[in-house]
Design an enzyme around this catalytic site. Sequence first.
Site, PDB file in Angstrom:
ATOM      1  N   PRO A 250       1.074  -1.289  -0.153  1.00  0.00           N
ATOM      2  CA  PRO A 250      -0.158  -0.221  -0.313  1.00  0.00           C
ATOM      3  C   PRO A 250       1.067   0.903  -0.209  1.00  0.00           C
ATOM      4  CG  PRO A 250      -0.255  -0.835   1.530  1.00  0.00           C
ATOM      5  CD  PRO A 250       1.040  -1.891   1.461  1.00  0.00           C
ATOM      6  N   GLU A 251       0.462   2.399  -1.757  1.00  0.00           N
ATOM      7  CA  GLU A 251       1.090   3.473  -1.191  1.00  0.00           C
ATOM      8  C   GLU A 251       0.362   4.365  -0.973  1.00  0.00           C
ATOM      9  OE1 GLU A 251       4.173   3.741  -4.505  1.00  0.00           O
ATOM     10  OE2 GLU A 251       4.544   1.155  -4.335  1.00  0.00           O
TER      11      GLU A 251
ATOM     12  N   HIS B  81      -2.457 -15.019   9.254  1.00  0.00           N
ATOM     13  CA  HIS B  81      -2.086 -13.775   9.648  1.00  0.00           C
ATOM     14  C   HIS B  81      -1.925 -12.635   9.967  1.00  0.00           C
ATOM     15  CE1 HIS B  81       1.711 -15.657   6.941  1.00  0.00           C
ATOM     16  NE2 HIS B  81       0.503 -16.023   5.957  1.00  0.00           N
TER      17      HIS B  81
ATOM     18  N   ARG C 100       3.421 -10.379   6.882  1.00  0.00           N
ATOM     19  CA  ARG C 100       5.241 -10.073   6.720  1.00  0.00           C
ATOM     20  C   ARG C 100       5.530  -9.586   8.173  1.00  0.00           C
ATOM     21  NH1 ARG C 100       7.879  -8.861   0.550  1.00  0.00           N
ATOM     22  NH2 ARG C 100       5.445  -9.681   0.122  1.00  0.00           N
TER      23      ARG C 100
END
Length: 279
Positions: free
Chosen positions: A2-3, A92, A111
Amino acid sequence: LPELPEVEIVRRGLVNLTPGLAIVKIELLRPDCVAGEAQEFINGLEQQTLHHWQRLGKYLLGKLDNGGWWVVHLRMTGQLLWLTTPQPVGKHTRARMFFTGGSELRFVDQRTFGRMWWVPPGQEVTQVVTGLRGMGPEPWDCSVQDLYQKCQHSQRPIKTALLDQTWIAGLGNIYADECLFLSGIDPSTPCHDLSRPQIETLHQAIIQVLETSIQAGGTTFAHFRHVQGMNGHYLNQAWVYGRAGQPCRVCGTEIQRRKIAGRSSHGCPRCQPKRPTKH
DNA sequence: CGCTTTACCTGCTGGC
DNA sequence: TGCCAGCAGGTAAAGC
């Protein structure tokens, strides 16, 4: 990944869903997804009501009715998912925030780089969230003159500078490569060597790429998930990012990849030529 | 101070 | 089939 556009879409989703609702319960499946003491985060946010959501660069800032803040950075793989019916807790899942009315906001992050912060009422956000110190302007609040001045005083490759959040907030590796392609600028060009017209072109490209992506729902490039679960388009629109070895969509030349300041950079050697310096 | 490199982390891919 | 190196990337910290 995500930017700015993806984070903005998440923000808009949260604005439509959470203001006026209280967080009744927080469950941290992985306590290190929270900066600082996990119990302080829980105690600070439980029973508080969301007022609204802001965005600064890639940071999401949820303002509480009591004046405190709930800050989230999704980093690489973070997702915030709004669940209105019970869902199995996947591998996750890092945190579960339960709201009045029975809905859950779930923080999922493969991550584990994503982070959340609680800022107590009366404290400046920057006192707690150090990454917000020195955060640069939003792209549309950064004038050509601002960018030109910064470039005049820097020898760094322009690609590296675009990723520097103190210059402009919100660009990441994907959009930086795309903007440089659209501007016809080689990513390794030292900032100081860019001409004024090149910087004007780049400035326009940054704004155009980000605004277009927001209008497209943040799904133009990034593998991305909306708060309510819509899938992104897996890079199928990119000019250069992730296309090393494939033909340039404009001229057919093979797209090249190289490391610049430790980050992969993609470009077309013909459309983004190295140019003689302006001096 | 300006800039580069590394660490963090996990899942995926490719080579053997 | 298993093992391991390499890679991905935003940010902070360490290195030069």
